[in-house]
Design a protein around this motif. Structure first.
Motif, mmCIF file in Angstrom:
data_model
loop_
_atom_site.group_PDB
_atom_site.id
_atom_site.type_symbol
_atom_site.label_atom_id
_atom_site.label_comp_id
_atom_site.label_asym_id
_atom_site.label_seq_id
_atom_site.Cartn_x
_atom_site.Cartn_y
_atom_site.Cartn_z
ATOM 1 N N UNK A 54 73.158 -19.196 55.390
ATOM 2 C CA UNK A 54 73.966 -18.282 56.208
ATOM 3 C C UNK A 54 75.305 -17.932 55.565
ATOM 4 N N UNK A 55 75.809 -18.825 54.709
ATOM 5 C CA UNK A 55 77.149 -18.579 54.139
ATOM 6 C C UNK A 55 77.114 -18.002 52.717
ATOM 7 N N UNK A 56 75.909 -17.667 52.261
ATOM 8 C CA UNK A 56 75.805 -17.283 50.841
ATOM 9 C C UNK A 56 75.789 -15.779 50.617
ATOM 10 N N UNK A 57 76.291 -15.417 49.433
ATOM 11 C CA UNK A 57 76.085 -14.045 48.964
ATOM 12 C C UNK A 57 75.140 -14.099 47.769
ATOM 13 N N UNK A 58 74.454 -13.009 47.517
ATOM 14 C CA UNK A 58 73.502 -12.968 46.406
ATOM 15 C C UNK A 58 74.081 -12.234 45.214
ATOM 16 N N UNK A 59 73.859 -12.776 44.036
ATOM 17 C CA UNK A 59 74.331 -12.127 42.804
ATOM 18 C C UNK A 59 73.134 -12.023 41.849
ATOM 19 N N UNK A 60 72.848 -10.815 41.410
ATOM 20 C CA UNK A 60 71.808 -10.649 40.377
ATOM 21 C C UNK A 60 72.558 -10.562 39.054
ATOM 22 N N UNK A 61 72.363 -11.565 38.205
ATOM 23 C CA UNK A 61 73.162 -11.679 36.978
ATOM 24 C C UNK A 61 72.326 -11.258 35.772
ATOM 25 N N UNK A 62 72.763 -10.184 35.111
ATOM 26 C CA UNK A 62 71.974 -9.568 34.028
ATOM 27 C C UNK A 62 72.831 -9.472 32.765
ATOM 28 N N UNK A 63 72.257 -9.790 31.598
ATOM 29 C CA UNK A 63 73.011 -9.618 30.344
ATOM 30 C C UNK A 63 73.237 -8.126 30.091
ATOM 31 N N UNK A 64 74.370 -7.816 29.463
ATOM 32 C CA UNK A 64 74.723 -6.391 29.326
ATOM 33 C C UNK A 64 73.988 -5.673 28.187
ATOM 34 N N UNK A 65 72.916 -6.303 27.664
ATOM 35 C CA UNK A 65 72.039 -5.557 26.749
ATOM 36 C C UNK A 65 70.927 -4.839 27.530
ATOM 37 N N UNK A 66 71.042 -4.860 28.879
ATOM 38 C CA UNK A 66 70.047 -4.160 29.719
ATOM 39 C C UNK A 66 70.779 -3.184 30.639
ATOM 40 N N UNK A 67 71.518 -2.210 30.074
ATOM 41 C CA UNK A 67 72.352 -1.325 30.913
ATOM 42 C C UNK A 67 71.536 -0.498 31.904
ATOM 43 N N UNK A 68 70.312 -0.124 31.539
ATOM 44 C CA UNK A 68 69.476 0.664 32.454
ATOM 45 C C UNK A 68 69.156 -0.136 33.718
ATOM 46 N N UNK A 69 68.858 -1.418 33.526
ATOM 47 C CA UNK A 69 68.527 -2.289 34.658
ATOM 48 C C UNK A 69 69.766 -2.505 35.534
ATOM 49 N N UNK A 70 70.905 -2.721 34.888
ATOM 50 C CA UNK A 70 72.145 -2.953 35.650
ATOM 51 C C UNK A 70 72.457 -1.728 36.512
ATOM 52 N N UNK A 71 72.343 -0.555 35.910
ATOM 53 C CA UNK A 71 72.657 0.699 36.633
ATOM 54 C C UNK A 71 71.712 0.870 37.837
ATOM 55 N N UNK A 72 70.441 0.655 37.602
ATOM 56 C CA UNK A 72 69.462 0.843 38.673
ATOM 57 C C UNK A 72 69.645 -0.180 39.800
ATOM 58 N N UNK A 73 69.898 -1.452 39.418
ATOM 59 C CA UNK A 73 70.085 -2.488 40.449
ATOM 60 C C UNK A 73 71.335 -2.187 41.276
ATOM 61 N N UNK A 74 72.378 -1.696 40.601
ATOM 62 C CA UNK A 74 73.615 -1.369 41.343
ATOM 63 C C UNK A 74 73.335 -0.252 42.346
ATOM 64 N N UNK A 75 72.569 0.719 41.933
ATOM 65 C CA UNK A 75 72.229 1.838 42.820
ATOM 66 C C UNK A 75 71.397 1.329 44.008
ATOM 67 N N UNK A 76 70.412 0.488 43.708
ATOM 68 C CA UNK A 76 69.512 0.009 44.775
ATOM 69 C C UNK A 76 70.201 -0.939 45.760
ATOM 70 N N UNK A 77 71.291 -1.568 45.322
ATOM 71 C CA UNK A 77 71.954 -2.551 46.199
ATOM 72 C C UNK A 77 73.297 -2.044 46.731
#
Ligand code: SF4
Ligand code: SF4
Length: 440
Positions: free
Chosen positions: A193-216
């Motif tokens: 109940x007290x947690x936040x979720x963090x999806x942690x991605x290395x910055x050699x995957x900029x496409x994935x980071x961009x898409x995950x940010x959009x989806x979340x």
């Protein structure tokens, strides 16, 4: 958010371009499938079927024996031919169920999914479906999701670093099924109940980071963290530090620092277990390296022989000198391909040159380059010396038990010394001594 990381680490050639753009392809297994009863941390599973019995795809064939253990399910329909010890990728022999595939793929009914998902249901579904940490450790996930004090958990971190060179299985999961991964994270967040979720991605995957940010972007409790691309960024301790600046050591669990860390594919399979009642019966495996004719990412039913993976990847170069199960930093050398894909099989890599076998090892130069990159801040060369001299006290005093066996020191050593192996050997001796002490 700034780029997050830890102190130390190295930047090996990552080779990910060989397979990163290869969409996941489902394969059918061969005629004979082998299911080891121990492919996870904890007690081996107990066979629930007998020789001669017909089984269905998704059927429980090995039952967890205790809390820290896990269920094993068949990935095909067919007949149980043998229950005997068989070789697994690490070279040991493990009690296994051998199933002859009838190639009908007749599936058993999934586990029942209720309308309301209570915390008890979520943990039970994850346990029933045999979900384990798919980042390599294979620790039973239902145990991880049941810390002593669930209210003390304030971070659920999805480990999407995938810092081992060449492996692109998690990357493909995030490219092809990001919504299911996010749904899996939301399910885990229901437990804390007290947690936040963090999806942690290395910055050699900029496409994935961009898409995950959009989806979340509309998810209050979920954010995406960009991690510096550096090995071993995906180690549990170092991803926790990068995201939260909290430190854990070998005597602590991530939960002691308020964190639950689960690999991308683990979270994906939590979603499948809880929302669909589907057991873990297959995984993405990256087949790559300069010795593989057609590097690829395959969706592989567990129990499939590694030789089938080579066949699916267009064969192997005749000059291959080294084959690995897992990544080049922490993977295991394979001496036969006649071993099954198990829950921990993230990659099969083949290389024309065995760099380690060809390297000339010289005396230690006392250059300190190993210690400069050790993510645990250890004096690696001194630990190796203590190990080689069988000096357990000195090894313990120099915090040798904090070594995570990442191989970073080896990578940076100009004398090509196998420091990690020396440290690992002494760690095993200390662990055995401590176990013996407890049992006396
Ligand atoms: S293998 Fe151990 S000693 Fe070597 S860099 Fe990694 S943590 Fe340090
Ligand atoms: S990097 Fe290698 S040569 Fe240099 S101190 Fe460490 S073990 Fe010795």
């Amino acid at each position: 958010m700034s780029i997050l990381t830890f102190k130390g680490g190295v930047h090996p050639y990552d080779g990910k371009e060989l397979s990163k753009d290869k969409a996941v392809r489902k394969i059918l297994p061969g005629k004979e499938l082998v299911f080891p009863m121990s492919q996870h941390i904890g007690a081996p599973a107990q066979p629930t079927v007998e020789v001669g019995e017909r089984v269905l795809k998704g059927q429980l064939i090995g039952k967890a024996t205790g809390f820290v253990s896990t269920n094993i399910h068949s990935s095909v329909s067919g007949t149980v031919k043998k229950i005997e010890k068989r070789l697994v990728p690490n070279g040991s022999k493990v009690l296994s169920i051998v199933i002859e595939n009838d190639e009908e793929y007749e599936e058993i009914k999934p586990y029942e999914v209720p309308d309301k998902w209570t915390k008890e249901y979520i943990r039970e579904a994850v346990a029933n479906c045999g979900v384990v940490g798919l980042g390599g450790a294979c620790f039973p996930t239902h145990v991880k999701l049941a810390p002593k004090d669930e209210n003390a958990i304030d971070y659920v971190i999805v480990n999407a670093a995938e810092c081992e060179p060449y492996i692109t299985a998690d990357y493909r999961r995030l490219v092809e099924q990001p919504k299911e991964v996010i749904e899996g994270l939301k399910i885990v967040l229901k437990l804390f109940d007290n947690a936040k979720g963090v999806i942690a991605v290395e910055n050699n995957k900029p496409d994935v980071i961009k898409n995950l940010k959009e989806l979340t972007k509309n998810e209050d409790k979920i954010s995406v963290a960009e991690l510096k691309t550096k090995y071993p960024q995906g180690s549990e301790r170092h991803i926790i530090y990068a995201v939260t600046k909290r430190k854990i050591n070998s005597s602590m669990l991530p939960a002691d620092a308020g964190c639950i860390v689960d690999n991308v594919d683990t979270v994906y399979n939590i979603y499948r277990a809880v929302a669909l009642g589907k057991p873990l019966t297959e995984r993405i495996v990256t087949i790559s390296g300069d010795g593989i004719n057609e590097p690829c990412n395959l969706q592989v039913p567990f129990g499939t022989s590694h030789s089938k993976l080579i066949e699916e990847a267009g064969g192997i170069d005749e000059n291959v000198e080294k084959i690995l199960s897992g990544g080049p930093m922490m993977g295991q050398a394979m001496f036969t391909l006649d071993v099954p894909v198990i829950k921990g099989s993230s990659a099969l890599l083949a290389f024309k040159k065995d760099e380690i076998a060809h390297a000339v090892t010289t005396n230690c130069l006392n250059c300190g380059k190993c210690a400069m990159v050790c993510p645990e801040g250890l004096i690696c060369a001194k630990l190796a010396q203590a190990s080689d001299a069988n000096d357990m006290d000195a090894f313990i005093k120099m915090h040798g038990m904090e070594c995570i066996e990442c191989g970073t020191c080896n990578f940076n050593c100009p004398a090509n010394r196998n420091i990690t192996q020396s440290v690992r050997t002494m760690k095993r001796k200390v662990q055995a001594m401590r176990r013996k002490g407890k049992s006396e």
